[in-house]
Every structure is written in structure tokens, then in C-alpha cells.
Enzyme design. Structure first.
Site, PDB file in Angstrom:
ATOM      1  N   GLU A   1       0.856  -1.195   0.000  1.00 53.44           N
ATOM      2  CA  GLU A   1       0.000   0.000   0.000  1.00 53.44           C
ATOM      3  C   GLU A   1       0.892   1.245   0.000  1.00 53.44           C
ATOM      4  OE1 GLU A   1      -3.480  -0.155   2.362  1.00 53.44           O
ATOM      5  OE2 GLU A   1      -3.940   1.969   2.089  1.00 53.44           O
ATOM      6  N   ARG A   2       0.626   2.139  -0.929  1.00 58.64           N
ATOM      7  CA  ARG A   2       1.454   3.342  -1.111  1.00 58.64           C
ATOM      8  C   ARG A   2       2.922   2.973  -1.330  1.00 58.64           C
ATOM      9  NH1 ARG A   2      -2.961   5.839  -2.441  1.00 58.64           N
ATOM     10  NH2 ARG A   2      -4.493   5.808  -0.777  1.00 58.64           N
TER      11      ARG A   2
ATOM     12  N   ASN B   1      -3.556  -1.727   7.489  1.00 60.19           N
ATOM     13  CA  ASN B   1      -4.859  -2.227   7.038  1.00 60.19           C
ATOM     14  C   ASN B   1      -4.705  -3.739   6.936  1.00 60.19           C
ATOM     15  OD1 ASN B   1      -6.195   0.282   6.684  1.00 60.19           O
ATOM     16  ND2 ASN B   1      -5.137   0.578   4.732  1.00 60.19           N
TER      17      ASN B   1
ATOM     18  N   LYS C   1      -4.407  -0.246  13.819  1.00 59.46           N
ATOM     19  CA  LYS C   1      -5.204   0.810  13.191  1.00 59.46           C
ATOM     20  C   LYS C   1      -6.653   0.438  13.448  1.00 59.46           C
ATOM     21  CE  LYS C   1      -6.235   2.853   8.628  1.00 59.46           C
ATOM     22  NZ  LYS C   1      -5.771   3.062   7.242  1.00 59.46           N
TER      23      LYS C   1
ATOM     24  N   GLU D   1     -10.620   4.721   8.898  1.00 60.46           N
ATOM     25  CA  GLU D   1     -10.835   4.356   7.490  1.00 60.46           C
ATOM     26  C   GLU D   1     -11.458   2.969   7.360  1.00 60.46           C
ATOM     27  OE1 GLU D   1      -6.914   5.238   5.762  1.00 60.46           O
ATOM     28  OE2 GLU D   1      -7.592   7.294   5.417  1.00 60.46           O
TER      29      GLU D   1
ATOM     30  N   ARG E   1      -2.415   3.430  16.699  1.00 64.65           N
ATOM     31  CA  ARG E   1      -2.369   4.608  15.830  1.00 64.65           C
ATOM     32  C   ARG E   1      -3.521   5.587  16.097  1.00 64.65           C
ATOM     33  NH1 ARG E   1      -2.615   4.015  10.384  1.00 64.65           N
ATOM     34  NH2 ARG E   1      -0.839   5.241   9.737  1.00 64.65           N
TER      35      ARG E   1
ATOM     36  N   LYS F   1       0.651  10.736  13.598  1.00 66.98           N
ATOM     37  CA  LYS F   1       1.259  11.292  12.386  1.00 66.98           C
ATOM     38  C   LYS F   1       1.810  12.689  12.662  1.00 66.98           C
ATOM     39  CE  LYS F   1      -1.289   8.588   8.973  1.00 66.98           C
ATOM     40  NZ  LYS F   1      -1.896   8.504   7.626  1.00 66.98           N
TER      41      LYS F   1
ATOM     42  N   ASP G   1      -2.428  14.480   6.882  1.00 68.93           N
ATOM     43  CA  ASP G   1      -1.928  13.218   6.346  1.00 68.93           C
ATOM     44  C   ASP G   1      -0.689  13.390   5.466  1.00 68.93           C
ATOM     45  OD1 ASP G   1      -1.747  10.583   5.786  1.00 68.93           O
ATOM     46  OD2 ASP G   1      -3.511  10.459   4.491  1.00 68.93           O
TER      47      ASP G   1
ATOM     48  N   GLU H   1       4.865   9.674  13.982  1.00 71.08           N
ATOM     49  CA  GLU H   1       4.916   8.851  12.758  1.00 71.08           C
ATOM     50  C   GLU H   1       5.262   9.713  11.549  1.00 71.08           C
ATOM     51  OE1 GLU H   1       1.363   6.507  12.024  1.00 71.08           O
ATOM     52  OE2 GLU H   1       1.877   6.130   9.940  1.00 71.08           O
TER      53      GLU H   1
ATOM     54  N   GLU I   1       4.117   9.229  -0.482  1.00 77.57           N
ATOM     55  CA  GLU I   1       2.748   9.208  -0.991  1.00 77.57           C
ATOM     56  C   GLU I   1       2.312  10.553  -1.568  1.00 77.57           C
ATOM     57  OE1 GLU I   1      -0.142   7.922   1.886  1.00 77.57           O
ATOM     58  OE2 GLU I   1      -1.829   8.240   0.513  1.00 77.57           O
TER      59      GLU I   1
HETATM   60  O1  GCW Z   1      -3.285   8.553   3.932  1.00 79.15           O
HETATM   61  C1  GCW Z   1      -3.736   7.331   4.149  1.00 79.15           C
HETATM   62  C2  GCW Z   1      -3.244   6.480   3.040  1.00 79.15           C
HETATM   63  C3  GCW Z   1      -3.690   5.070   3.263  1.00 79.15           C
HETATM   64  C4  GCW Z   1      -3.141   4.613   4.612  1.00 79.15           C
HETATM   65  C5  GCW Z   1      -3.634   5.571   5.687  1.00 79.15           C
HETATM   66  C6  GCW Z   1      -3.085   5.235   7.053  1.00 79.15           C
HETATM   67  C7  GCW Z   1      -2.532   2.419   5.294  1.00 79.15           C
HETATM   68  O2  GCW Z   1      -3.713   6.985   1.826  1.00 79.15           O
HETATM   69  O3  GCW Z   1      -3.203   4.274   2.217  1.00 79.15           O
HETATM   70  O4  GCW Z   1      -3.527   3.297   4.908  1.00 79.15           O
HETATM   71  O5  GCW Z   1      -3.246   6.862   5.375  1.00 79.15           O
HETATM   72  O6  GCW Z   1      -2.105   5.856   7.439  1.00 79.15           O
HETATM   73  O7  GCW Z   1      -3.616   4.389   7.736  1.00 79.15           O
END
Ligand code: GCW
Length: 674
Positions: A154-155, A197, A277, A281, A314, A355, A360, A382, A388
Site C-alpha cells: 500500500e502506497r 490495514n 489501526k 478508514e 495509531r 502522524k 496526512d 509517525e 505518498e
Molecule cells: O493517507 C492514508 C493512506 C492510506 C493509509 C492511511 C493510514 C494504510 O492513503 O493508504 O492506509 O493513510 O495511514 O492508515
């Protein structure tokens, strides 16, 4: 990457190193010691083209390596004292009585000391009089892989996963071992090996279906002093064993996790713990059961406590189903609003991972106000090494200057000097555990990071969090020398390219801290209104009068109130707000004059024309290095710049046209706007 050695061609230096490394002894039998031995052997072979001759006898040796318990008798009193004052990862590299000593408080320290010595060799330092005393500033120095079992990342912008392929853990673990070597060489001591995820099949990583193979990976990392963590699915009891609930206060659920953790530790006695997590999302979490995040984290913490395991929880929790019409909800507020009230409720082995910014990983954001705001709760900041939102390893963007700004930010939470750096080092509040984590940028591309120069971000991440006092330039130069050799022109040119790259990227993308404006989903390339009417809470509110998000206390979302003074006022008062964050905090007319004297609209035009030209300059700089390096790396980067230029042009023209059309205000210099 930076552990590819080149023969040392400086005669004098070569002779010195040969003589220093005549007769080497390394004490100890731990796998970490074997790694240290192997690293030194490789380095000497690579740089001096000779096989190290090892001796068993410390008296005879002229180079002594070992932990304090093994070699204490051979040290001077003052050297022993130096080590006593250091943490368990600390070490000394010292010359005394014509011998060189690399001594750690533990084998981990020994390994770090050996890496340090190798690094000095790579940059051709004089090693005749060493007086090094070192320890990391941060306790937790973690990397998060966002790798999935199907082999995707992912990313990820560097190919597929080095851990998984087609639904299986890879059999050939050579690259995993190399990765462990790279990480430990820059001081990383923890890794989570699967995406936060956690999808259906990865949920089973904590079962006997996968644990034997995960143990094999854990062993590779632990030989390099890196602890392995797994991301878990909060709803595992339901998904794996059909329980009817995952309620963290339910007795059966608690018992399930206790048994699960016991089983994991049977396989992996030095297992690090879980990364979680939850309620983020669409991932499951305690909210489903009307519980809060302390309830959720503590349930896992209780299960892990007997084994010294940790919960890395997180804080990326926000409403991702927002209505764009609703101006009161502000995603930037979310982490603080959710977690701050829970301070004091978390178990000691829980660390909140926050973060660096409240949104983000944008090219420019203020520092998250949650960092440091919970005196009684362990915290990790983080970062995202994966680019990304910063060019996806196609565009050059050296991120160390950005992270340094975050670490240097003074929250004033306990008076002046309450910087993020000191907070996550555990020096402001009495955190038991704290530190830094980051999303990795590697994959199975031959050069690991897609863009060869993106390796500098992984290298720099490790070096910076070990020692935040290092400058961006020092880190860049170290990395360049280790990677491309010590030619002055190469070090200087690549150095200045790296150091200017973040500003350049910012120049041609979203202006003045407003963020986003990227293609939805993939997040590469411009799409100015791409997220404007979406549910993600990421808006710029441009209209014909002006642009920006009003986050003030009086007329906006009140987000600025989450900061301590003087930051609160600095951000809240329009005339005080720093230019680079202006549109993050305020909605202003296009003709508003910035501190730098330009109007907002003219600044947008100027930076976008300039950013594109700067990319052309980067290209020219790179092209001038062709004869000074191998063709593969030269071509790789050249091709990336070709793509970066296309991207920068698209950003420049879309942004300039968009704002010209919205505002009707012409460019002062009459440049072409479409
Ligand atoms: O910004 C988002 C990303 C997702 C990521 C999420 C996260 C792993 O686009 O791809 O999922 O952050 O940090 O959980």
C-alpha cells in the site's frame, strides 16, 4: 544501497585501515555478534579487498570488539565509566594504547559500534585517534511496512513486497536479510512487517498457519537487533474463531487475546507486539461496542504485559464519511479531540503513534497538536518515508529537512524548549517508552526505492532519529559518499539537489500549506478540486474571492485552540501566521499580502513558474554527473527527472490556470497562463 562498498583508493587511508585491522578479536556468541562480525568482514573485503584475520586472543589483538562484560578487563577505568553512563544500546569506539576498541554495553551496542566504524571507513575518515561515545536519542526507532500478503505494498512506489508474493510469505529470505542489514546500519530497532490495514488473510498471521514462517523472519531481524511487530485486525476473535463480538471489555474476548498472545510468544519469544489501526478508514475498533480507544488498547496491553510486549496504537482516527457541506467538522481536529481526553487511561505498555501533521503527510502541515499534549501517555511520532504525497519516488523530495522542522518545533507544552524532539525522546514528560516510527519506502525493485535518490530518505530517517542534532546536509553528504563514493563534485552536486528538493516540490504543488489538490485515490499529479466535494475532509475552499481553510477560534473550526501559547496566537492571528502555513489556518483574499511582500495570487504564480524551472535545473545538474558514475544509476535518476518534469509542468499549468480563472487577476509578469 549505502552498504555497497568501493575499494578505498586513497593510498594513505587504505594503508592506515589495513594496519588498524591487522589482528581483530570479537568476543561473544550471540547472533547479533555474528552479524557484527559478518558486517565488518564484508566491509573490509569490499573496501580493502582482504579477508579479515580474526584472533581469539584479546592480548594479541590490535582491534578489540565486544560487549562490556566480555572485554571489561581490557578497558581503562575511564572507558568503563563512559559506558556506565550510556543506555544499553550505547557504545564507544576508541583508540587507546595503539589499539582500537569497539565496546557496547550490550551486543546491540557492539553491532551499532561496528556499523559506525564501517561508516567512517566509507567516508574515508582518519581512524587513528578515535574518541567516539554514542547512544541513540530515541528509544523506539521503528519502521512500518505497509506490505500485503498478495505481494502489493500500500502506497508502495518501488515494485512489489520483499516479504510476500502471490499470497505467500517468500521462501527465499535473502532480501529480507539485506533489509535487516540496511535498517540496523542506521539504527532501526523495531519493524512491523504487514500493512496497518489488515485484510482477511493477513488476519491469520497471528495463528499457527503463519507463525512458524513469521518466526523465521523475526529471527533474521533479531540477529540485527530489530524486534518484529505485527499489525493486527481488531476484530480477530470474530474473524479467526467465530466469537460473536470483539468488545474489548468482554471476558471471552479478553481471554481470547491472552491465549493468542501466549501462542505467539511460544513461537517468537522476543516478539515486539502489535500495531493497531482501529476505527480508522473503515477498520474495526472499539467504537462498534461503544468503548473508547483506551478500552481497546488496554485489552491488548494486558495480554502483552507478561511478555514485555507493546501495543502501538495509531491515532489516525477521523471521520472519513464527512459531508463537504458541513463546515464545522474539521479533520485536522480529530486526533486531538479523540485522544487528548483519554490521557492517563492507557496502560504503561501502550504507545500512541501520531502522524507528524494533523491531516496526512502533506508536503506542508503544521505539527500535530496532540504530540506532547498527553503527559501521561507514551507517544511515538509517525513519519512517512514512502512519498505518498511528496512525489511518489518519481519526483525528488529529500524529506529530512521536513522531519527536522517537525522535531525542532517547540510546542511550549512545558515551557520553552518542549520540542517534539525532546517530547518523543521522553525528556519532557516521564514517558516509559517513546520514539519515532515511519512508513517504509522500499520494495523489490533492484534499487529498493524506485528512485535511487529516494534511498537517502530511508538512510536519513534512521540517522536522524538516532541523532536529531545531525543536520540535513551532514546526513545527505554521508549518504552520498557511502552510496556514490567520495568524489567532491558528486557529493556537492547531489547534496545541493537533495537539499533544495523539498522546497522545489512544494513550489509547484499545493500552495501555502493548503495541501491536497492531488488526483483522488492514487494521490499523484494535480487535481485541484479532486477532493473538494468529497467525504474525506480535505478542502481548500477556493472561490472567486480567495482561498484557504479558516481554522481560527473566532470564525473558523477552532482548531488553533489545540495549541499552547504562543503557537495558538501565532496560528490564530492572521497577521502573525507564517506564510508557508497561511492557507492551512486562514481563508484570505487573493490580494492578501504575505510577509514576503507578494500577494497570495502572485505568490502562487511565482512559485509555480519557479518550481518548474528548478526541476529543469535539477535535470541539468544530474546530467553533468554522467561521467562520474555507473550507467544504471545515472539512467534511473535521469528517467525519474524526465517524469518529474512532466508532472511539474502539469501542476504548474493547472494551478496557474485554475487560480487565474477563479480570480481573474493577471500575472504581474505576463507569463503564459492557459
Ligand atoms: O493517507 C492514508 C493512506 C492510506 C493509509 C492511511 C493510514 C494504510 O492513503 O493508504 O492506509 O493513510 O495511514 O492508515
Amino acid at each position: 544501497m549505502w552498504l555497497q562498498y568501493e575499494i578505498c583508493t586513497v593510498e594513505q587511508v587504505n594503508v592506515q585501515y589495513q594496519s588498524l585491522l591487522r589482528n581483530v578479536v570479537i568476543k561473544g556468541n550471540d547472533p547479533i555478534i555474528f552479524s557484527a562480525k559478518d558486517e565488518l568482514q564484508r566491509a573490509v573485503k569490499g573496501m580493502l579487498d582482504h579477508e579479515l584475520s580474526w584472533t581469539e586472543n584479546v592480548q594479541e589483538a590490535n582491534f578489540v570488539i565486544g560487549n562490556i562484560n566480555e572485554v571489561a578487563d581490557f578497558l581503562k577505568e575511564e572507558q568503563r565509566q563512559l559506558l556506565t553512563d550510556l543506555t544499553e544500546e550505547g557504545y564507544i569506539v576508541q583508540t587507546s594504547n595503539q589499539k582500537t576498541y569497539i565496546v557496547g554495553n550490550t551486543d546491540k551496542g557492539v553491532l551499532y559500534g561496528v556499523h559506525h566504524f564501517i561508516r567512517l571507513m566509507q567516508i574515508n575518515s582518519d581512524l587513528s585517534q578515535l574518541q567516539i561515545v554514542e547512544q541513540p536519542k530515541n528509544q523506539f526507532r521503528m519502521i512500518n511496512q505497509w506490505d500485503n500478503l498478495d505481494g502489493t505494498v500500500e502506497r508502495g512506489y518501488s515494485g512489489q513486497s520483499i516479504f510476500y508474493q502471490n499470497g505467500k510469505i517468500v521462501k527465499d529470505k535473502k532480501r529480507i536479510r539485506d533489509y535487516a542489514r540496511y535498517l540496523s546500519s542506521v539504527g532501526i530497532n523495531a519493524i512491523s512487517i504487514n500493512n496497518v490495514n489488515v485484510w482477511e488473510e493477513e488476519t491469520y498471521f497471528i495463528t499457527n498457519k503463519y507463525l512458524a514462517e513469521i518466526k523465521a523472519i523475526a529471527d533474521i531481524f533479531s540477529a540485527y537487533a530489530i524486534r518484529l511487530y505485527l499489525s493486527i485486525n481488531f476484530a480477530s476473535p470474530m474473524a479467526i474463531d467465530g466469537l460473536s463480538t470483539a468488545d474489548p471489555l468482554n471476558k471471552e474476548v479478553k481471554q481470547w487475546w491472552k491465549e493468542k498472545v501466549a501462542e505467539i510468544y511460544e513461537y517468537i519469544p522476543d516478539f515486539g507486539g502489535f500495531v493497531v489501526k482501529a476505527d480508522s478508514e473503515h477498520r474495526p475498533g472499539p467504537f462498534t461496542y461503544n468503548r473508547d480507544h483506551a478500552d481497546g488498547a488496554n485489552m491488548l496491553a494486558e495480554a502483552l504485559e507478561p511478555y514485555d510486549g507493546k501495543v502501538v496504537w495509531r491515532c489516525f482516527v477521523y471521520n472519513c464519511l464527512q459531508d463537504w457541506r458541513d463546515r464545522a467538522t474539521d479533520r485536522a481536529r480529530a486526533a486531538y479531540d479523540h485522544f487528548k481526553p483519554l490521557d492517563g487511561r492507557f496502560h504503561e505498555n501502550v504507545l500512541l503513534q501520531i502522524k507528524n501533521g494533523p491531516m496526512d503527510f502533506q508536503v506542508r502541515e503544521p505539527v500535530s497538536p496532540l504530540l506532547g499534549a498527553m503527559p501521561q501517555t507514551n507517544q511515538l511520532v509517525e513519519f512517512q518515508v514512502a512519498q505518498e504525497y511528496t512525489g511518489q519516488q518519481i519526483d525528488l523530495c529529500y524529506l529530512i529537512p521536513q522531519w527536522k522542522q517537525v522535531l525542532d518545533f517547540d510546542t511550549h507544552i512545558k515551557g520553552t524548549g518542549s520540542t517534539i524532539s525532546e517530547i518523543v525522546a521522553g525528556n519532557i514528560h516521564a514517558y516509559k517508552y517513546s520514539g519515532i516510527a515511519a512508513v517504509s519506502n522500499i520494495g523489490d525493485d533492484e534499487n529498493w526505492t524506485g528512485h535511487t535518490l529516494a534511498q537517502a530518505n530511508l538512510y536519513g530517517y534512521g540517522r536522524l532519529i538516532w541523532d536529531p542534532s545531525l543536520s540535513s546536509q551532514e546526513i545527505a553528504e554521508e549518504w552520498i559518499s557511502q552510496t556514490f563514493g567520495n568524489q567532491k563534485e558528486v557529493v556537492e552536486k547531489i547534496g545541493s539537489m537533495l537539499l533544495s528538493s523539498w522546497t522545489i516540490y512544494e513550489n509547484y504543488t499545493a500552495p501555502l500549506g493548503v495541501g491536497w489538490m492531488v488526483t483522488p485515490g492514487i494521490h499523484y499529479g494535480p487535481n485541484i478540486d479532486g477532493y473538494e466535494y468529497s467525504r474525506w475532509g480535505t478542502y481548500h475552499f477556493a472561490d472567486r474571492e480567495g482561498i484557504g481553510v479558516d481554522r481560527t477560534i473566532e470564525t473558523g473550526t477552532g482548531y488553533t485552540d489545540q495549541y499552547e501559547e504562543p503557537n495558538r496566537s501565532i496560528y490564530n492571528i492572521l497577521s502573525e501566521c507564517p506564510d508557508e502555513l497561511l492557507l492551512f489556518f486562514h481563508h484570505v483574499p487573493y490580494k492578501y499580502t504575505l510577509k514576503n511582500g507578494e500577494t497570495v495570487i502572485q505568490h502562487i504564480y511565482n512559485t509555480h513558474f519557479k518550481g518548474y524551472e528548478q526541476v529543469e535545473d535539477l535535470m541539468d545538474s544530474w546530467n553533468s554527473l554522467e561521467s562520474l558514475m555507473d550507467n544504471d544509476r545515472f539512467k534511473n535518476v535521469q528517467d525519474r527527472f524526465r517524469r518529474q518534469k512532466i508532472n511539474a509542468k502539469e501542476w504548474r499549468d493547472q494551478i496557474n490556470s485554475y487560480f487565474y480563472r477563479k480570480s481573474g487577476i493577471a500575472d504581474q509578469y505576463n507569463r503564459t497562463i492557459y
